[in-house]
Design a protein around this motif. Sequence first.
Motif, mmCIF file in Angstrom:
data_model
loop_
_atom_site.group_PDB
_atom_site.id
_atom_site.type_symbol
_atom_site.label_atom_id
_atom_site.label_comp_id
_atom_site.label_asym_id
_atom_site.label_seq_id
_atom_site.Cartn_x
_atom_site.Cartn_y
_atom_site.Cartn_z
ATOM 1 N N ALA A 287 0.825 -1.205 0.000
ATOM 2 C CA ALA A 287 0.000 0.000 0.000
ATOM 3 C C ALA A 287 0.860 1.257 0.000
ATOM 4 O O ALA A 287 0.574 2.227 -0.734
ATOM 5 C CB ALA A 287 -0.935 -0.012 1.213
ATOM 6 N N ALA A 288 1.926 1.268 0.807
ATOM 7 C CA ALA A 288 2.815 2.443 0.843
ATOM 8 C C ALA A 288 3.497 2.656 -0.496
ATOM 9 O O ALA A 288 3.615 3.799 -0.977
ATOM 10 C CB ALA A 288 3.848 2.260 1.954
ATOM 11 N N ARG A 289 3.917 1.560 -1.131
ATOM 12 C CA ARG A 289 4.572 1.697 -2.426
ATOM 13 C C ARG A 289 3.596 2.199 -3.488
ATOM 14 O O ARG A 289 3.963 3.005 -4.350
ATOM 15 C CB ARG A 289 5.156 0.336 -2.836
ATOM 16 N N ASP A 297 -1.461 13.147 -2.637
ATOM 17 C CA ASP A 297 -1.461 13.418 -1.202
ATOM 18 C C ASP A 297 -2.452 12.474 -0.537
ATOM 19 O O ASP A 297 -3.613 12.818 -0.285
ATOM 20 C CB ASP A 297 -1.831 14.882 -0.944
ATOM 21 N N THR A 298 -2.005 11.271 -0.296
ATOM 22 C CA THR A 298 -2.861 10.229 0.284
ATOM 23 C C THR A 298 -2.286 9.801 1.619
ATOM 24 O O THR A 298 -1.086 9.538 1.742
ATOM 25 C CB THR A 298 -2.958 9.010 -0.657
ATOM 26 N N ARG A 299 -3.153 9.749 2.616
ATOM 27 C CA ARG A 299 -2.724 9.389 3.956
ATOM 28 C C ARG A 299 -2.811 7.875 4.144
ATOM 29 O O ARG A 299 -3.777 7.232 3.720
ATOM 30 C CB ARG A 299 -3.607 10.094 4.983
ATOM 31 N N LEU A 300 -1.797 7.288 4.773
ATOM 32 C CA LEU A 300 -1.749 5.854 5.029
ATOM 33 C C LEU A 300 -1.878 5.603 6.525
ATOM 34 O O LEU A 300 -1.151 6.160 7.327
ATOM 35 C CB LEU A 300 -0.442 5.250 4.502
ATOM 36 N N THR A 301 -2.825 4.735 6.883
ATOM 37 C CA THR A 301 -3.027 4.338 8.276
ATOM 38 C C THR A 301 -2.923 2.826 8.354
ATOM 39 O O THR A 301 -3.667 2.109 7.672
ATOM 40 C CB THR A 301 -4.403 4.793 8.794
ATOM 41 N N VAL A 338 -4.936 0.063 6.297
ATOM 42 C CA VAL A 338 -4.573 -1.347 6.196
ATOM 43 C C VAL A 338 -4.863 -1.999 7.540
ATOM 44 O O VAL A 338 -4.369 -1.557 8.573
ATOM 45 C CB VAL A 338 -3.092 -1.534 5.816
ATOM 46 N N ASP A 339 -5.695 -3.047 7.505
ATOM 47 C CA ASP A 339 -6.030 -3.787 8.718
ATOM 48 C C ASP A 339 -5.963 -5.271 8.393
ATOM 49 O O ASP A 339 -6.877 -5.819 7.768
ATOM 50 C CB ASP A 339 -7.426 -3.407 9.213
ATOM 51 N N ALA A 340 -4.856 -5.910 8.769
ATOM 52 C CA ALA A 340 -4.618 -7.329 8.467
ATOM 53 C C ALA A 340 -4.612 -7.522 6.958
ATOM 54 O O ALA A 340 -3.768 -6.965 6.265
ATOM 55 C CB ALA A 340 -5.652 -8.203 9.162
ATOM 56 N N THR A 404 -13.549 -1.187 -0.194
ATOM 57 C CA THR A 404 -12.900 -2.144 0.700
ATOM 58 C C THR A 404 -12.386 -3.320 -0.114
ATOM 59 O O THR A 404 -13.164 -3.977 -0.817
ATOM 60 C CB THR A 404 -13.877 -2.638 1.781
ATOM 61 N N PHE A 405 -11.095 -3.571 0.001
ATOM 62 C CA PHE A 405 -10.436 -4.645 -0.742
ATOM 63 C C PHE A 405 -9.900 -5.647 0.276
ATOM 64 O O PHE A 405 -9.106 -5.299 1.141
ATOM 65 C CB PHE A 405 -9.303 -4.066 -1.596
ATOM 66 N N THR A 406 -10.388 -6.901 0.177
ATOM 67 C CA THR A 406 -10.018 -7.930 1.148
ATOM 68 C C THR A 406 -9.431 -9.120 0.417
ATOM 69 O O THR A 406 -10.075 -9.702 -0.468
ATOM 70 C CB THR A 406 -11.233 -8.375 1.977
#
Length: 419
Positions: A287-289, A297-301, A338-340, A404-406
């Motif tokens: 996701a960071a890449r 300008d996108t925030r990553l959590t 990103v959650d799991a 939401t992408f799982t």
Amino acid sequence: MRRRIRLPAWTATLTWKAAVFITLMCCGLAALLGGLVHSAMTNQTIGAAREKALDRLDRITQAYEAGTRTPRGEGVDPKALPAELRAYASTGRRGTRVGELRNKRVMWAAGPADRDGVIAAAVDYSASEQTIADLDRAILGSSVLAIGGTLLIGAVGVTRITRRLHQTAQVARRISAGDLDARVDDAARARDEVAAVSDALDIMAASLQRKLEAERRFTADVAHELRTPLTGLNAAAELLPPGRPAELVRDRVQAMRALTEDLLEISRLDTRSERPELDSYDLAELAARTIRASGTDTRLTVLSSRVVETDHRRVERILGNLIANAHKHGAAPVTVTVDAATVTVTDAGPGFPDYLLTSGPQRFRTEGMNKGHGLGLTIAAGQARALSAALTFTNRPEGGAEATFTLTPPPPSPPPPHP
């Protein structure tokens, strides 16, 4: 206000309705026929008992007139004679009525006698009553057997029909999900209305498949044919002298090349021939890449991260399209969480249109003043299918779109065989 009674969901099925209808019809028919048979046989039995009673009354009357002794309990003014029949015979007419004599059910017959009296005779009526009771039990038993047999046969017939209807509905859902090869093939077994519906569904699916395949071939052919002239046009644009016109030409050429590549990618996804190249990757790092490559300008959590078995190129393609769509059609701030094994992309814009929430992304369709071809989310959904991942689109209650992408874990590999 009176509360409406809510029936269980299974009562809305065709099988239950048919069972209720068959039961009511059988009960009504059994009651009608049973009532007719009961009435006819009862009238016949009572009529025979009355004739016997009147014949005995004639014999008792002759014996009385001849001065012969009458049987005990019968004759002139017997004590057990029903009062209604006594009053009726006192008027000078003969009649019959069911009563009792020495604790037995009898059919009384009475008529006028001398000195304002009545003369009466009785015959046994218990056998006639027993005959009527046996007849009623036989009617009830045969009705129950007939209703049960008819209901069983009707349930089997209706179940066969509903099973075929369920199969047709299941095939229709498979076609809606993209399985255009699904067919009911029910017309060969029967030629009824259900077979006609199934045959019509198969014909519609075949026609839809032919049209979609022709559209896909046309799209792929056009995209392939455009690559060569676009390559030459791009090379020619690079030879233009620096300036605003050259920048505009190069920008449009790049847009056309991107559109062509998107069309080719959609064509490959439609054929379902691509196979992902799986390897182990950290989902938060992917996701960071992707955010760095987007230049936005996108925030990553990162709530929690997990190493997943996936195709990094396809994951980055999905997340890149979701981020680009959020910036293009939504509003800042755009956040990737990103959650799991789940990645959520949210924005603060007007949200997804209703058609997308209902039917999913559709190519070459956008809402309102939004510019675009509707290919970004279509490609993301196709790549998610290729990865056997889940991609859902919703609108947040506080406003804004949420994708939401799982990633689903791959099926466990079978254990090695024992030596």
